[in-house]
Design a protein around this motif. Structure first.
Motif, mmCIF file in Angstrom:
data_model
loop_
_atom_site.group_PDB
_atom_site.id
_atom_site.type_symbol
_atom_site.label_atom_id
_atom_site.label_comp_id
_atom_site.label_asym_id
_atom_site.label_seq_id
_atom_site.Cartn_x
_atom_site.Cartn_y
_atom_site.Cartn_z
ATOM 1 N N GLY A 116 0.816 -1.208 0.000
ATOM 2 C CA GLY A 116 0.000 0.000 0.000
ATOM 3 C C GLY A 116 0.848 1.255 0.000
ATOM 4 N N PRO A 117 0.216 2.381 0.300
ATOM 5 C CA PRO A 117 0.956 3.651 0.247
ATOM 6 C C PRO A 117 2.013 3.713 1.339
ATOM 7 N N GLY A 118 3.129 4.320 1.010
ATOM 8 C CA GLY A 118 4.217 4.456 1.976
ATOM 9 C C GLY A 118 4.627 5.908 2.094
ATOM 10 N N HIS A 119 5.286 6.218 3.207
ATOM 11 C CA HIS A 119 5.648 7.614 3.471
ATOM 12 C C HIS A 119 6.899 7.657 4.338
ATOM 13 N N LEU A 120 7.780 8.629 4.059
ATOM 14 C CA LEU A 120 8.983 8.830 4.865
ATOM 15 C C LEU A 120 9.044 10.283 5.319
#
Lengths: 512, 386
Positions: free
Chosen positions: B92-96
């Motif tokens: 799914g969507p990922g974020h850093l």
């Protein structure tokens, strides 16, 4: 720390040897490079400014025992060299970016950076020479005529020449490569870079890439559109690739069928049109120059000169007429310091190379001895007794040295001539050059080479001259003159050979 | 002729000289001793023993347990491994979330992930060279896979609020990477106190050898290895272990742990002496002097003086300092840290970094100050302030 000299290092053979020579003379030196066209993501090995070339420069600097620094000057390079290069092509002209780079980058901004480090002078690997003349510094061709790069330096001014130093100007390419090998420089076997350093593939592709990258900078309506090809009468002959892909004098890539070879005579950007014609039509009697620049004081009137229209052009005799007082010359603008207009008239019907005589004489004696006999004024007078040639001014006896002059008076074709020569290059025992400073010839350059061979020395005389002016010029046809000079030279060389062999082997195989 | 070596080295944030005691510890492994840590025989066992001793030394320096230490080749490798491992974990969507002060080994790795479709939030510091913890925490999202914040900035030397950020992240179950490459060996670093999940260090920044670095992974934190093809380092980094370098790193860590207080004092004495001496130079201004900083780093601008020319002049005079961040070709670019702190390019291009090390002396600092004063005066003469 004494006077610091900066040496501009590209990572190529020539500038590496320049750095080596400089570092050997014991004065403080520093190697400097420029990052001009950062395409580090692309494979640019073997090209100027590539990351690998900079690494070579650094490595050679290490071998020379000098520090090395790289300045990032890509913005300046784009503004002053690359963009004008594209502009010129789009305007239907053929630019010389190397001259722009020398004038505006290397001997301007880069020199300025070197000065902030405390350097007084900038040495480069150019094949050209700077000599002191009566009216200031003069830019001269290199001793190695094949490698001469003086053409690309024509726009330098006195201040730039005063700060410049060309350690390779009196060397031949072979000597330079030999020096690199002897000293074990990392780049000793590196090849030549003959292309434009920032153009990776073809110029056409480069121009189109630049337009595509920055359409707002380059307004080019005709990009990609075929050009119309007409003959000199205006007759439509067909279509060719877009106009900016051609240059005046180009023969290939026209794709027009004709009974004779067709050349591009004119490129019209505004109409995306090429005019083509025969080789005869291509020959011009003259040209109007822009950005006229005088290294010395500008002449008041028309002068006669040998004119080259590109680096590899052998040169033609021509008259240069200073600009009529037109104040706003073409090509004006911020960067064009020496704006002006001039008119150049070609005296020949077509561009013709200067006459050249080359004679080899094998002598069973050491090069040093041959070298000294060839500059022995007393021996020369003996060898030329039949023309009653004698030295009347300058140095008149003994061995002539670098920078010295001699004036000869002699009778040729029944007329008394005076011919003053100066020694303008001197590298004992390999080579020296005498150059006419005053006399009947338009120009007269005599190179004396002494190459070691198995049984002694090969003395090689290379004479380049432009026909005499005035009465003799009209009386004597070039071919006759050529024969006459060849004969004189051969007679003189036999005198030198005999003297040399006599001195080095008085009772030897010659048997006398 | 210019000497090939500088007389005095003031670029210890780039790399440091090997401690002679570290060299002594390494020498047997560059000479009579050798072995592959994976080998079953006695040679392998000896090598393995030496490496485990080094592991214990590094663990002690970090207040960690040896099993949490993975040796690798460089700080860059360690940072890359964590960013890629965490960034690519889960579906799914990922974020850093990363700070803009991070080393390129974090920033460029994040850019790569961005190209793969992962969102990246970047948090910039102020002119004081520090990010605000709350700004960082404001960026957290349910899909945030990693937060990266360095402990000490390599250019200006400012210390970042890693403890606060880590506490906030832990509350939301977000793992934190702390690049401590510049901090370790100069200030006390305890992974327990910091509360992060991953921490990286490099031996050559504190008088250890080049080519040896360590990645600390909190027990239980996952890591998808960057290098695969062997069971080394508990399956977290395939590669035959570089025994001499790791032994050196271990020794450097032991020494740093023992001497930390003395080192801190020595470094700050020299740095402070240098900064006080700057008063004699017109227009010299130390950046971030009010912020918490490494004891060894001074970052300064000299008004109207181009730092590149000054740095080269100092080098030719026998003093090695640095400007901005030098890329591989040795070309000077404006300091990316200063730019992200809101300095102008012009300010950045007149900035110089002086980073002292354990081998510097007070005499060298005084020599540097004298040279600096002289070179600035000469530069102002040749190139009037533009």
């Amino acid at each position: 720390m004494g006077e610091l000299t900066a040496v501009a290092m590209s990572g190529g053979l020539d500038s590496s040897v320049a750095a080596w020579l400089l570092s050997r003379n014991g004065r403080p030196a520093v190697g400097l490079s420029m990052l001009l066209w950062d395409r580090s993501s692309e494979n640019s090995h073997g090209r100027c400014c590539g990351a690998l070339d900079l690494a070579d420069a650094r490595r050679v600097a290490g071998q020379c025992g000098i520090r090395h620094y790289t300045f990032k000057m890509d913005r300046e390079f784009r503004d002053r060299v690359v963009d004008p290069f594209v502009d010129d092509y789009l305007a239907g002209r053929t630019p010389i970016p190397c001259t722009d780079c020398n004038t505006w980058i290397k001997f301007d901004l880069f020199l300025e950076r070197a000065r902030t480090l405390g350097a007084e002078r900038m040495a480069t690997g150019h094949y050209a020479r700077i000599l002191e003349g009566a009216d200031g510094l003069e830019l001269h061709t290199a001793v190695d005529r094949q490698k001469d790069q003086s053409y690309y330096l024509f726009e330098l001014d006195q201040a730039q020449l005063a700060a410049a130093s060309f350690p390779l100007g009196d060397k031949t390419k072979d000597e330079v490569r030999e020096l690199a090998r002897e000293s074990g420089l990392a780049v000793a076997e590196k090849g030549e870079s003959m292309e434009i350093c920032f153009v990776a593939d073809g110029v056409r592709e480069f121009i189109e890439e630049q337009i595509a990258e920055r359409p707002e900078r380059f307004a080019a309506a005709a990009v990609g559109r075929p050009s119309r090809v007409v003959d000199s009468g205006g007759q439509l002959l067909g279509e060719a690739e877009p106009y900016y892909r051609y240059t005046v004098g180009q023969r290939r890539g026209l794709g027009i069928a004709a009974s004779e070879r067709l050349y591009v005579l004119e490129v019209r950007a505004d109409e995306n049109r090429l005019t083509v014609g025969s080789e005869r039509e291509l020959a011009a009697r003259g040209l109007n120059g822009e950005r006229l620049h005088w290294i010395g004081p500008p002449p008041a009137d028309e002068i006669e000169a040998t004119v080259r229209i590109r680096s590899r052009h052998p040169g033609v005799l021509a008259a240069i007429r200073p600009p009529a007082r037109r104040d706003a010359g073409p090509g004006g603008g911020l960067l064009r310091r020496h704006a002006g207009a001039g008119r150049l008239l070609d005296r020949e019907r077509t561009l013709r190379p200067l006459p050249r005589i080359e004679i080899s004489t094998d002598i069973r004696a050491a090069a040093e001895l041959c070298f000294d006999l060839a500059r022995d004024l007393d021996l020369h007078q003996r060898s030329m007794a039949h023309t009653s040639e004698r030295a009347v001014a300058g140095r008149t006896t003994g061995l002539i040295e670098l920078g010295e002059q001699v004036t000869w008076r002699a009778r040729h074709f029944g007329i008394v001539h005076e011919h003053t020569s100066r020694i303008t290059a001197f590298d004992r025992p390999r080579h020296f050059r005498d150059e006419m400073t005053r006399g009947r010839f338009k120009s007269f350059v005599h190179d004396h080479y002494f190459d070691p061979i198995e049984c002694g020395t090969r003395m090689r005389d290379v004479l380049e001259f432009a026909s005499p002016m005035g009465v003799v010029g009209r009386l004597v046809d070039a071919l006759l003159l050529d024969r006459y000079l060849t004969r004189l030279l051969k007679e003189r060389n036999q005198v030198i050979r005999r003297a040399a062999e006599l001195e080095s082997d008085p009772v030897g195989a010659n048997g006398r | 002729m210019i000497s090939a070596m500088s007389a005095a080295y003031f670029d210890n944030n780039a790399t440091t000289q090997l401690d002679s005691r570290v060299r002594e510890a390494m020498l047997p492994w560059l000479g009579e001793r050798h072995g592959n840590t994976s080998s079953v025989h006695g040679f392998g066992q000896a090598a393995s023993g030496a490496v485990e001793r080094a592991r214990a030394g590094v663990a002690e320096l970090l207040d960690a347990s040896p099993a949490e230490i993975v040796f690798c080749g460089s700080g860059t490798e360690a940072n890359n491994a964590v960013v890629f491992s965490c960034g690519r974990s889960g579906g799914g969507p990922g974020h850093l979330v990363v700070s803009t002060l991070e080393h390129p080994s974090v920033l460029v790795a994040a850019e790569r992930l961005e190209a793969e479709g992962i969102k990246v939030s970047r948090v910039a510091p102020g002119r004081d060279g520090c990010v605000e913890a709350q700004h960082f925490l404001d960026q957290l999202r349910p899909e945030t896979r990693l937060v990266s914040l360095m402990l000490a900035n390599n250019e200006v030397g400012t210390l970042q609020p890693v403890t606060e950020v880590a506490a906030g992240c832990r509350a939301q179950g977000v793992p934190v990477l702390c690049d401590a490459v510049q901090a370790v060996g100069k200030v006390e670093v305890s992974v327990r106190d910091l509360g992060v999940d991953y921490l990286t260090l490099g031996g050559h920044k504190f008088h250890g050898p080049l080519g040896a670095a360590a990645l600390w992974i909190r027990k239980g934190a996952p890591l998808e290895p960057l290098l695969v093809g062997g069971g080394h380092e508990r399956r977290r980094r395939a590669s035959t272990v570089n025994v001499p370098a790791v032994v050196g790193l271990g020794k450097a860590a032991e020494l740093a742990a023992e001497e930390l207080a003395d080192r801190n004092r020595h470094l700050s004495t020299l740095r402070d002496r240098f900064e006080q001496g700057l008063a004699a130079i017109d227009g010299a201004d130390v950046h971030c002097s009010e912020s918490p900083r490494l004891p060894n780093t001074a970052h300064l601008a000299i008004a109207g003086v181009q730092a590149e020319s000054l740095m080269i002049r100092l080098d030719m005079a026998g003093f090695a300092v640095s400007t901005g961040s030098a890329c591989s070709s040795g070309v000077v670019e404006p300091s990316s840290s200063l730019l992200t702190m809101g300095f102008s390019e012009e300010e950045a291009l007149s900035s110089l970094r002086v980073s002292v090390g354990m081998l510097n002396t007070l005499e060298e600092v005084d020599g540097l100050l004298a040279a600096l004063e002289r070179q600035v005066a000469e530069l102002r003469q040749t190139a009037p302030a533009s």
